[in-house]
Write a protein that holds these residues in place. Structure first.
Motif, PDB file in Angstrom:
ATOM      1  N   LYS A 121       0.815  -1.220   0.000  1.00  0.00           N
ATOM      2  CA  LYS A 121       0.000   0.000   0.000  1.00  0.00           C
ATOM      3  C   LYS A 121       0.847   1.268   0.000  1.00  0.00           C
ATOM      4  O   LYS A 121       0.397   2.307  -0.471  1.00  0.00           O
ATOM      5  N   SER A 122       2.096   1.191   0.471  1.00  0.00           N
ATOM      6  CA  SER A 122       2.956   2.379   0.438  1.00  0.00           C
ATOM      7  C   SER A 122       3.265   2.813  -0.990  1.00  0.00           C
ATOM      8  O   SER A 122       3.548   3.986  -1.252  1.00  0.00           O
ATOM      9  N   ASN A 123       3.188   1.872  -1.936  1.00  0.00           N
ATOM     10  CA  ASN A 123       3.441   2.203  -3.340  1.00  0.00           C
ATOM     11  C   ASN A 123       2.250   2.889  -4.012  1.00  0.00           C
ATOM     12  O   ASN A 123       2.338   3.289  -5.173  1.00  0.00           O
ATOM     13  N   LEU A 124       1.155   3.022  -3.278  1.00  0.00           N
ATOM     14  CA  LEU A 124      -0.033   3.669  -3.825  1.00  0.00           C
ATOM     15  C   LEU A 124      -0.080   5.160  -3.516  1.00  0.00           C
ATOM     16  O   LEU A 124      -0.945   5.872  -4.023  1.00  0.00           O
ATOM     17  N   VAL A 125       0.822   5.632  -2.655  1.00  0.00           N
ATOM     18  CA  VAL A 125       0.785   7.034  -2.219  1.00  0.00           C
ATOM     19  C   VAL A 125       2.093   7.739  -2.554  1.00  0.00           C
ATOM     20  O   VAL A 125       3.128   7.117  -2.755  1.00  0.00           O
ATOM     21  N   GLU A 126       2.012   9.080  -2.578  1.00  0.00           N
ATOM     22  CA  GLU A 126       3.195   9.915  -2.792  1.00  0.00           C
ATOM     23  C   GLU A 126       2.855  11.334  -2.372  1.00  0.00           C
ATOM     24  O   GLU A 126       1.692  11.637  -2.070  1.00  0.00           O
ATOM     25  N   GLY A 127       3.861  12.209  -2.331  1.00  0.00           N
ATOM     26  CA  GLY A 127       3.600  13.611  -2.029  1.00  0.00           C
ATOM     27  C   GLY A 127       4.324  14.107  -0.794  1.00  0.00           C
ATOM     28  O   GLY A 127       5.269  13.483  -0.307  1.00  0.00           O
TER      29      GLY A 127
ATOM     30  N   LYS B  29       8.461   6.034   3.897  1.00  0.00           N
ATOM     31  CA  LYS B  29       9.479   5.806   2.869  1.00  0.00           C
ATOM     32  C   LYS B  29       9.086   6.447   1.538  1.00  0.00           C
ATOM     33  O   LYS B  29       9.937   6.612   0.656  1.00  0.00           O
ATOM     34  N   LYS B  30       7.795   6.787   1.392  1.00  0.00           N
ATOM     35  CA  LYS B  30       7.283   7.289   0.119  1.00  0.00           C
ATOM     36  C   LYS B  30       6.777   8.722   0.186  1.00  0.00           C
ATOM     37  O   LYS B  30       6.693   9.405  -0.838  1.00  0.00           O
ATOM     38  N   VAL B  31       6.402   9.180   1.376  1.00  0.00           N
ATOM     39  CA  VAL B  31       5.836  10.519   1.561  1.00  0.00           C
ATOM     40  C   VAL B  31       6.746  11.297   2.508  1.00  0.00           C
ATOM     41  O   VAL B  31       7.261  10.741   3.488  1.00  0.00           O
ATOM     42  N   LYS B  32       6.940  12.579   2.228  1.00  0.00           N
ATOM     43  CA  LYS B  32       7.914  13.383   2.972  1.00  0.00           C
ATOM     44  C   LYS B  32       7.576  13.519   4.453  1.00  0.00           C
ATOM     45  O   LYS B  32       8.448  13.439   5.319  1.00  0.00           O
ATOM     46  N   HIS B  33       6.294  13.718   4.768  1.00  0.00           N
ATOM     47  CA  HIS B  33       5.903  13.936   6.169  1.00  0.00           C
ATOM     48  C   HIS B  33       4.628  13.148   6.480  1.00  0.00           C
ATOM     49  O   HIS B  33       3.614  13.300   5.803  1.00  0.00           O
ATOM     50  N   ILE B  34       4.687  12.320   7.526  1.00  0.00           N
ATOM     51  CA  ILE B  34       3.549  11.531   7.968  1.00  0.00           C
ATOM     52  C   ILE B  34       3.044  12.083   9.298  1.00  0.00           C
ATOM     53  O   ILE B  34       3.839  12.353  10.205  1.00  0.00           O
TER      54      ILE B  34
ATOM     55  N   HIS C 275      12.085   9.139  11.312  1.00  0.00           N
ATOM     56  CA  HIS C 275      12.080  10.465  11.940  1.00  0.00           C
ATOM     57  C   HIS C 275      11.174  11.481  11.247  1.00  0.00           C
ATOM     58  O   HIS C 275      11.084  12.627  11.699  1.00  0.00           O
ATOM     59  N   ASN C 276      10.513  11.091  10.159  1.00  0.00           N
ATOM     60  CA  ASN C 276       9.617  12.035   9.475  1.00  0.00           C
ATOM     61  C   ASN C 276       8.149  11.761   9.810  1.00  0.00           C
ATOM     62  O   ASN C 276       7.251  12.089   9.048  1.00  0.00           O
TER      63      ASN C 276
END
Length: 397
Positions: free
Chosen positions: A85-91, A110-115, A138-139
């Motif tokens: 599911k991490s491969n379904l998101v970005e931004g 690993k895929k999005v700058k800030h969670i 850490h993000n």
């Protein structure tokens, strides 16, 4: 969360007990060897470490990971599903309003700058916060509290992620989106004021058409199976999306993934031909059966269906089919005397039995015909295109 559990001596004790064949009942009766740590707390850590060895291998092999109660481990995503599911998101920003144990957020990071991780359960939030630090994620910003309340205060995000609880204080375990917490259909318009993209994880028991009806602007539905067991359904919603919906099933295996995709329009407009059993028989994997792509699969794989409700397929040529494949030895009418003669002639005392669109259970069939489980013979009890009850004798390809 008892931070004294993180002491090296305690961690060594937990690891040694988890690696052995420990009887937790005897352990609990013996009591805790550590001051200020109850035996129940130790048992929770040992049980958790044991439970996640295959489900969460990174967590299992990482030192100083803290484990929550069993119910939280059962509800969390596996690493395999979380990676998918991490491969379904970005931004830039993803807000998870139902953070839980945090497995999904670790891989989202690993895929999005800030969670932004939100969790209303104080204990679970503290555990996830600790584990994120141990895993160098850490993000991820932690919000201990109601994710809906935080969302009201937040500016827009690229994604909102929701894993609604399937346990309701009043109704117990529930299966409809409207009964889950939070009630996603009730808040869907509000969610779209905060993000153009929403990703929802639901139980594999949720009906696909029911989910589409309850939600708005569904763009894609992903059915995730691991080793032929459906684990979760993912729903991708996009603001103002009103086109055809993509249904994607994936069966993740150790050496190969089996993907099958179609759109609702394709499924509703695909002409289907039916046939009596030919030389080869095919049974779709669990993800495809859940997806409902029973007509689309005949177009993509050039197979014919045995019956509208049987969900078994056939062809004269062997194909690489996403499921189980069999070579048909013979087809037997489901008549007690005829079947007994055939079983005697083929010397079949044991067999693997499957029923599809058939009125009797496997257990009653075994009892009636004295067939033991196992062996290399496969018997499919089903209904053919002439609505005749038949038994298909096969061997695995």
């Amino acid at each position: 969360m008892n931070i004294k559990i993180l002491h090296p001596d305690v961690q060594k004790f937990i690891s040694e007990k988890a690696e052995g064949t420990i009887d937790l009942t005897k352990l609990i009766l013996a009591g805790s060897p550590f001051e200020d740590i109850t035996i129940q707390e130790l048992a929770q850590q040992i049980k958790g470490k044991n439970k996640i060895k295959s489900k969460l291998p990174l967590w299992s092999r990482t030192k100083n990971i803290y484990y929550p109660p069993t119910v939280n481990l059962e509800q969390t995503s596996s690493e395999t599903a979380a990676q998918y599911k991490s491969n379904l998101v970005e931004g830039q920003v993803l807000i998870d309003i139902t953070g839980g144990y945090g497995i999904d957020d670790y891989y989202f990071s690993k895929k999005v700058k800030h969670i932004i991780y939100c969790e209303i359960n104080t204990e679970l939030s503290a555990i996830a916060t600790h584990n994120f630090k141990v895993l160098d994620a850490h993000n991820i910003t932690i919000h201990q509290g109601d994710g809906l309340d935080l969302l009201r205060q937040q500016s827009n995000a690229d994604w909102i992620y929701i894993d609604p609880s399937r346990r309701n204080d009043l109704k117990g375990k529930v299966f409809f989106l409207e009964d889950c917490l939070p009630n996603v259909p009730e808040h869907i318009k509000f969610f779209f004021t905060k993000s153009k993209h929403i990703l929802i994880k639901t139980s594999p028991l949720l009906d696909i058409h029911s989910g589409i009806k309850s939600l708005m602007h569904v763009k894609e539905v992903h059915i995730i199976a691991i080793n032929n067991e459906v684990k979760e359904i993912l729903w991708i919603l996009e603001k103002e999306y009103a086109e055809d919906i993509l249904i994607k099933s994936i069966d993740i295996r150790k050496n190969k993934n089996y993907n099958f995709s179609f759109t609702l329009h394709q499924e509703n407009t695909t002409p289907v031909s039916y046939s009596l059993p030919k030389q080869y028989l095919y049974e779709p994997n669990a993800a495809i059966l859940k997806s409902g792509g029973f007509y689309s699969i005949t177009r993509q794989y050039e197979v014919q269906k045995l019956h509208i409700h049987s969900h078994l397929y056939t062809s004269n040529k062997p194909i690489d089919f996403p499921g189980r494949s069999f070579e048909v030895i013979k087809t037997i009418p489901y008549q007690k005397k005829a079947l007994k003669r055939a079983l005697k002639k083929e010397a079949i005392l044991k067999a693997n039995i499957t029923t599809r669109n058939f009125p009797e259970s496997v257990s009653s069939i075994r009892k009636k015909f004295a067939i033991k489980d196992g062996g290399t013979t496969y018997l499919f009890f089903t209904t053919d295109c002439n609505t005749t009850k038949i038994v298909i004798l096969c061997k695995k390809v």
